[in-house]
Scaffold this motif. Structure first.
Motif, PDB file in Angstrom:
ATOM      1  N   ILE A  58       6.242   7.596   2.808  1.00  0.00           N
ATOM      2  CA  ILE A  58       7.404   6.705   2.780  1.00  0.00           C
ATOM      3  C   ILE A  58       8.061   6.617   4.154  1.00  0.00           C
ATOM      4  O   ILE A  58       8.488   5.533   4.582  1.00  0.00           O
ATOM      5  CB  ILE A  58       8.403   7.191   1.708  1.00  0.00           C
ATOM      6  N   VAL A  59       8.141   7.734   4.869  1.00  0.00           N
ATOM      7  CA  VAL A  59       8.753   7.716   6.203  1.00  0.00           C
ATOM      8  C   VAL A  59       7.945   6.851   7.165  1.00  0.00           C
ATOM      9  O   VAL A  59       8.509   6.053   7.932  1.00  0.00           O
ATOM     10  CB  VAL A  59       8.888   9.153   6.746  1.00  0.00           C
ATOM     11  N   VAL A  60       6.619   6.993   7.123  1.00  0.00           N
ATOM     12  CA  VAL A  60       5.774   6.174   8.006  1.00  0.00           C
ATOM     13  C   VAL A  60       5.945   4.691   7.692  1.00  0.00           C
ATOM     14  O   VAL A  60       6.105   3.860   8.598  1.00  0.00           O
ATOM     15  CB  VAL A  60       4.295   6.593   7.864  1.00  0.00           C
ATOM     16  N   LEU A  61       5.931   4.351   6.405  1.00  0.00           N
ATOM     17  CA  LEU A  61       6.114   2.955   6.019  1.00  0.00           C
ATOM     18  C   LEU A  61       7.510   2.461   6.371  1.00  0.00           C
ATOM     19  O   LEU A  61       7.683   1.314   6.798  1.00  0.00           O
ATOM     20  CB  LEU A  61       5.869   2.796   4.516  1.00  0.00           C
ATOM     21  N   ALA A  62       8.519   3.312   6.200  1.00  0.00           N
ATOM     22  CA  ALA A  62       9.893   2.914   6.512  1.00  0.00           C
ATOM     23  C   ALA A  62      10.052   2.602   7.995  1.00  0.00           C
ATOM     24  O   ALA A  62      10.751   1.651   8.362  1.00  0.00           O
ATOM     25  CB  ALA A  62      10.864   4.017   6.096  1.00  0.00           C
ATOM     26  N   ILE A  63       9.401   3.376   8.847  1.00  0.00           N
ATOM     27  CA  ILE A  63       9.477   3.111  10.290  1.00  0.00           C
ATOM     28  C   ILE A  63       8.848   1.760  10.609  1.00  0.00           C
ATOM     29  O   ILE A  63       9.390   0.964  11.397  1.00  0.00           O
ATOM     30  CB  ILE A  63       8.798   4.243  11.076  1.00  0.00           C
ATOM     31  N   ALA A  64       7.691   1.483  10.001  1.00  0.00           N
ATOM     32  CA  ALA A  64       7.023   0.196  10.236  1.00  0.00           C
ATOM     33  C   ALA A  64       7.888  -0.960   9.749  1.00  0.00           C
ATOM     34  O   ALA A  64       8.061  -1.972  10.451  1.00  0.00           O
ATOM     35  CB  ALA A  64       5.665   0.177   9.541  1.00  0.00           C
ATOM     36  N   ALA A 214       0.763  -6.041   7.499  1.00  0.00           N
ATOM     37  CA  ALA A 214      -0.634  -5.648   7.282  1.00  0.00           C
ATOM     38  C   ALA A 214      -0.775  -4.129   7.358  1.00  0.00           C
ATOM     39  O   ALA A 214      -1.528  -3.520   6.578  1.00  0.00           O
ATOM     40  CB  ALA A 214      -1.524  -6.321   8.327  1.00  0.00           C
ATOM     41  N   GLY A 215      -0.041  -3.506   8.285  1.00  0.00           N
ATOM     42  CA  GLY A 215      -0.076  -2.047   8.367  1.00  0.00           C
ATOM     43  C   GLY A 215       0.447  -1.385   7.110  1.00  0.00           C
ATOM     44  O   GLY A 215      -0.115  -0.391   6.633  1.00  0.00           O
ATOM     45  N   VAL A 216       1.526  -1.934   6.542  1.00  0.00           N
ATOM     46  CA  VAL A 216       2.066  -1.396   5.288  1.00  0.00           C
ATOM     47  C   VAL A 216       1.052  -1.520   4.164  1.00  0.00           C
ATOM     48  O   VAL A 216       0.870  -0.602   3.351  1.00  0.00           O
ATOM     49  CB  VAL A 216       3.377  -2.126   4.925  1.00  0.00           C
ATOM     50  N   THR A 220      -0.455   1.789   2.280  1.00  0.00           N
ATOM     51  CA  THR A 220      -0.276   1.914   0.833  1.00  0.00           C
ATOM     52  C   THR A 220      -1.621   1.981   0.123  1.00  0.00           C
ATOM     53  O   THR A 220      -1.812   2.794  -0.798  1.00  0.00           O
ATOM     54  CB  THR A 220       0.541   0.724   0.297  1.00  0.00           C
ATOM     55  N   ALA A 221      -2.551   1.122   0.547  1.00  0.00           N
ATOM     56  CA  ALA A 221      -3.873   1.116  -0.076  1.00  0.00           C
ATOM     57  C   ALA A 221      -4.567   2.462   0.105  1.00  0.00           C
ATOM     58  O   ALA A 221      -5.204   2.982  -0.827  1.00  0.00           O
ATOM     59  CB  ALA A 221      -4.721  -0.006   0.521  1.00  0.00           C
ATOM     60  N   VAL A 312       6.697  -5.667  -2.992  1.00  0.00           N
ATOM     61  CA  VAL A 312       5.518  -6.513  -3.208  1.00  0.00           C
ATOM     62  C   VAL A 312       4.348  -6.045  -2.342  1.00  0.00           C
ATOM     63  O   VAL A 312       3.197  -6.017  -2.796  1.00  0.00           O
ATOM     64  CB  VAL A 312       5.862  -7.990  -2.914  1.00  0.00           C
ATOM     65  N   LEU A 313       4.639  -5.660  -1.096  1.00  0.00           N
ATOM     66  CA  LEU A 313       3.573  -5.154  -0.229  1.00  0.00           C
ATOM     67  C   LEU A 313       2.950  -3.890  -0.825  1.00  0.00           C
ATOM     68  O   LEU A 313       1.727  -3.694  -0.762  1.00  0.00           O
ATOM     69  CB  LEU A 313       4.125  -4.864   1.170  1.00  0.00           C
ATOM     70  N   GLY A 314       3.779  -3.022  -1.405  1.00  0.00           N
ATOM     71  CA  GLY A 314       3.245  -1.817  -2.037  1.00  0.00           C
ATOM     72  C   GLY A 314       2.359  -2.141  -3.220  1.00  0.00           C
ATOM     73  O   GLY A 314       1.286  -1.541  -3.391  1.00  0.00           O
TER      74      GLY A 314
END
Length: 332
Positions: A58-64, A214-216, A220-221, A312-314
């Motif tokens: 979650i932290v990595v995604l939150a930064i992005a 795209a990174g998110v 997530t994938a 939605v991305l998740g």
């Protein structure tokens, strides 16, 4: 069709039943709701159970997400600043020397009726001379003049002057052809530069958002792929007993939803904290230039949009990996 179950001694009270197997629509709706509620909260429980790895993801995604949303807020503040600067982007109309003040007022009234004009200000010869005496430093020399050499000036502020350069040029040409105008002036080069900067910033937001989005998706994938690998035996057993792909997908999709949602919430806090840190020095700098610039934060609609897009991305990232991985996962 419905039939009545007759009452028999020692049996329950009569009730209505349907001939359709599985119950009526209400029963199916309740069962469907309960399955989704169970998948929703059980997926949340799994994230809490593996809190360390979930928090890292979650932290990595939150930064992005905060990088993209922070850049958006930055451009929104720049647009606000551009809106404040627009007041200085005026067309100055220097009227001919033989134009009387009454005719100048009439001409200014005609300009005000133009729907493309935001504001019109008329500066008389006396007002222009007084300003020149105050700011030029040649007050005593001006008093020696027998006649006021300054013309009547009309300052025109166009609407949305940063959005349509061609319309500005057409408007300026129309003023130049007016019988009352001796000279019309506006710094078009300055307008072109500011328009170019704002367009680059807008496109930068779009490109950065697409790249980080795209990174998110990929992060997530990959997270859902690892969870699917850890629960492989559970999925295989579910397939053996006849579970549909939709039933198997459901908890993983909700896991992706929770990951995206919490990442969006964390990104909102990151951007808000950064803007709060910058708020005081930016507004202090604005005050030194006598400008009423206030730092913009996420509004209610923008906050909802941020949470919706991240969620939605998740979900989409989860669906992509499930769509391909479950095809390869077959009971032996």
């Amino acid at each position: 069709m419905m039939k009545h179950v007759n009452k028999k001694p020692g049996k329950q009270e009569p009730r209505w039943q349907t001939k359709i197997s599985g119950g009526n629509f209400v029963d199916k709706f309740h069962a469907y709701r309960n399955l989704h509620a169970h998948a929703l909260f059980s997926s949340l429980g799994r994230l809490v159970a593996s809190r360390f790895s979930s928090a890292m993801t979650i932290v990595v995604l939150a930064i992005a997400i905060s990088l993209a949303s922070g850049f958006y807020i930055l451009v929104a503040n720049l647009q606000q600043l551009a809106g404040n600067l627009e007041a200085s982007n005026q067309i100055s109309l220097f009227l001919k020397d033989d134009i009387s003040e009454a005719r100048a007022n009439k001409f200014a009234g005609v300009i005000r009726q133009n729907p493309d004009i935001q504001d019109v200000k008329l500066i008389t010869k006396e007002q222009a001379l007084a300003e020149f005496q105050s700011y030029s430093g040649f007050g005593e020399a001006v008093k020696a003049l027998e006649k006021n050499p300054l013309p009547i000036v009309i300052q025109v502020l166009p609407k949305n002057s940063f959005e349509n350069e061609q319309a500005l040029e057409v408007l300026l040409d129309d003023f130049k052809r007016s019988a009352e105008v001796d000279f019309a002036q506006m710094d078009m080069q300055w307008v072109k530069r500011l328009q170019s900067i704002m367009e680059v910033a807008r496109r930068g937001v779009i490109l950065l958002s697409l790249l980080l989005g795209a990174g998110v998706l990929f992060i997530t994938a990959n997270t859902i792929r690892l969870e699917l690998h850890n629960r492989r035996d559970e999925v295989v057993i579910a397939k053996l007993v006849g579970a549909t792909n939709g039933f198997i997908h459901r908890p993983f999709l909700y896991s992706g939803f929770w990951i995206g949602f919490f990442s969006g919430v964390a990104a909102w806090f990151i951007v808000t904290i950064i803007m709060l840190i910058l708020k005081q020095p930016v507004e202090k700098l604005s005050g030194l230039y006598d400008d009423a610039f206030h730092v913009l934060f996420f509004g209610f609609t923008e906050t909802l949009a941020l949470l919706f897009i991240s969620s939605v991305l998740g979900v989409v990232g989860s669906w992509i990996v499930l769509h391909f991985q479950l095809r390869q996962l077959k009971p032996e």
